[in-house]
Scaffold this motif. Structure first.
Motif, short mmCIF file in Angstrom:
data_model
loop_
_atom_site.label_atom_id
_atom_site.label_comp_id
_atom_site.label_asym_id
_atom_site.label_seq_id
_atom_site.Cartn_x
_atom_site.Cartn_y
_atom_site.Cartn_z
N ILE A 180 34.37 39.86 28.49
CA ILE A 180 35.23 40.94 28.98
C ILE A 180 35.46 41.93 27.84
N PRO A 181 35.03 43.18 27.98
CA PRO A 181 34.71 43.90 29.23
C PRO A 181 33.22 44.00 29.57
N GLU A 182 32.30 43.40 28.78
CA GLU A 182 30.87 43.58 29.01
C GLU A 182 30.43 43.13 30.41
N ASP A 183 30.88 41.92 30.85
CA ASP A 183 30.47 41.39 32.16
C ASP A 183 31.44 41.78 33.27
N LEU A 184 32.72 41.84 32.94
CA LEU A 184 33.75 42.12 33.95
C LEU A 184 34.69 43.21 33.44
N TYR A 185 34.76 44.30 34.18
CA TYR A 185 35.65 45.39 33.80
C TYR A 185 37.11 44.92 33.87
N PRO A 186 37.90 45.20 32.86
CA PRO A 186 39.30 44.74 32.84
C PRO A 186 40.16 45.33 33.94
N LYS A 187 39.71 46.42 34.58
CA LYS A 187 40.52 47.04 35.65
C LYS A 187 40.80 46.04 36.76
N TYR A 188 39.85 45.12 37.02
CA TYR A 188 40.04 44.13 38.08
C TYR A 188 41.15 43.15 37.71
#
Length: 265
Positions: free
Chosen positions: A211-219
């Motif tokens: 995080i954030p490479e694989d999953l955007y922190p906005k979620y």
């Protein structure tokens, strides 16, 4: 005092060993589990048992693996009924242990099934009572899983690279475990589909999630850490500022009833 101890698996032996040593009770180990399927799984579990034998130097009574013996006792059993099936299986293995114990002159027997979170102690005590009367041998009862022993045992196994199985043992429990895994996966996928607006399935059950490479922190900011619980990565690499925003510390963090290791960078 020395007892004849039926051993169902290495992780459960860890719990029993700790309790018995605390009371200065020695034991002879009897790894008898023809219920385990397939043979490759049996080898993994027996090798884990041998690792403990090397560490603790206990005496072992060896017995050959024959899955056919287990299948024979299941011929007239409703194998879809887990309670009936497991009771019959426990009785079969405990009786074999008692026969071996009597053959070698032991007066007391027990079983590491008492360590398992999957097993009912009242069932075990009922079986033991019948066997004690039938073969004139004493049963040693102790709640091996008491006082957070399961958690402590898991840590010991992890630290010593002791194999921990993912299902009870037989082919019937293997099928049930796989069906449960599929249902769990679908439930998690459904939960995530309500929060994600991209194809996220490739992120589920990963060894490492970045995080954030694989999953955007906005979620995570919008829906909370439950997203990580449903993705179920074994390890999470997370940027320091994001971790601070979400209240995550370096190391193991608990989200509901799920834990994962976080590496804050």
């Amino acid at each position: 005092m020395k007892i004849f101890l039926h051993v169902c698996c290495a992780p459960d032996l860890v719990l029993a060993h700790k309790k018995l040593m605390k009371k200065k009770i020695e034991y002879t180990a009897f790894f008898y589990n023809p219920n385990i399927y397939p043979y490759e799984e049996y080898k993994k579990r027996y090798e884990a048992f041998l690792k403990l034998k090397k560490i603790w130097k206990f005496e072992e009574i060896e017995h050959n693996y024959d899955h056919g013996d287990f299948l024979n006792i299941m011929k007239n059993v409703d194998t879809k009924n887990e309670n009936i099936r497991c009771y019959k299986c426990m009785y079969f293995r405990m009786e074999k242990a008692v026969v071996e114990a009597k053959k070698r002159g032991y007066k007391i027997f027990s079983t590491t099934l008492l360590s398992s979170p999957r097993k009912n102690h009242e069932d075990i005590k009922k079986i033991a009572s019948e066997l004690s009367e039938k073969y004139d041998i004493e049963f040693y009862y102790e709640n091996f899983r008491s006082n957070n022993a399961i958690s402590k045992g898991a840590k010991f196994c992890k630290a010593n690279n002791i194999y921990r199985q993912q299902y009870c043992g037989c082919e019937f429990s293997l099928i049930e475990a796989e069906e449960l895994r599929k249902k769990s996966f679908e439930k998690r996928r459904k939960n995530l589909s309500e929060k994600m607006d991209f194809d996220f399935v490739y992120l589920m059950d990963r060894e490492l999630l970045k995080i954030p490479e694989d999953l955007y922190p906005k979620y995570l900011y919008k829906h909370g850490l439950e997203i990580l619980k449903d993705l179920k990565p074994k390890m999470i690499l997370i940027r320091k500022d994001i971790a601070k925003d979400l209240g995550i510390k370096n190391g193991r963090n608990k989200i509901g009833n799920w834990k994962s290791k976080f590496i804050v960078i």
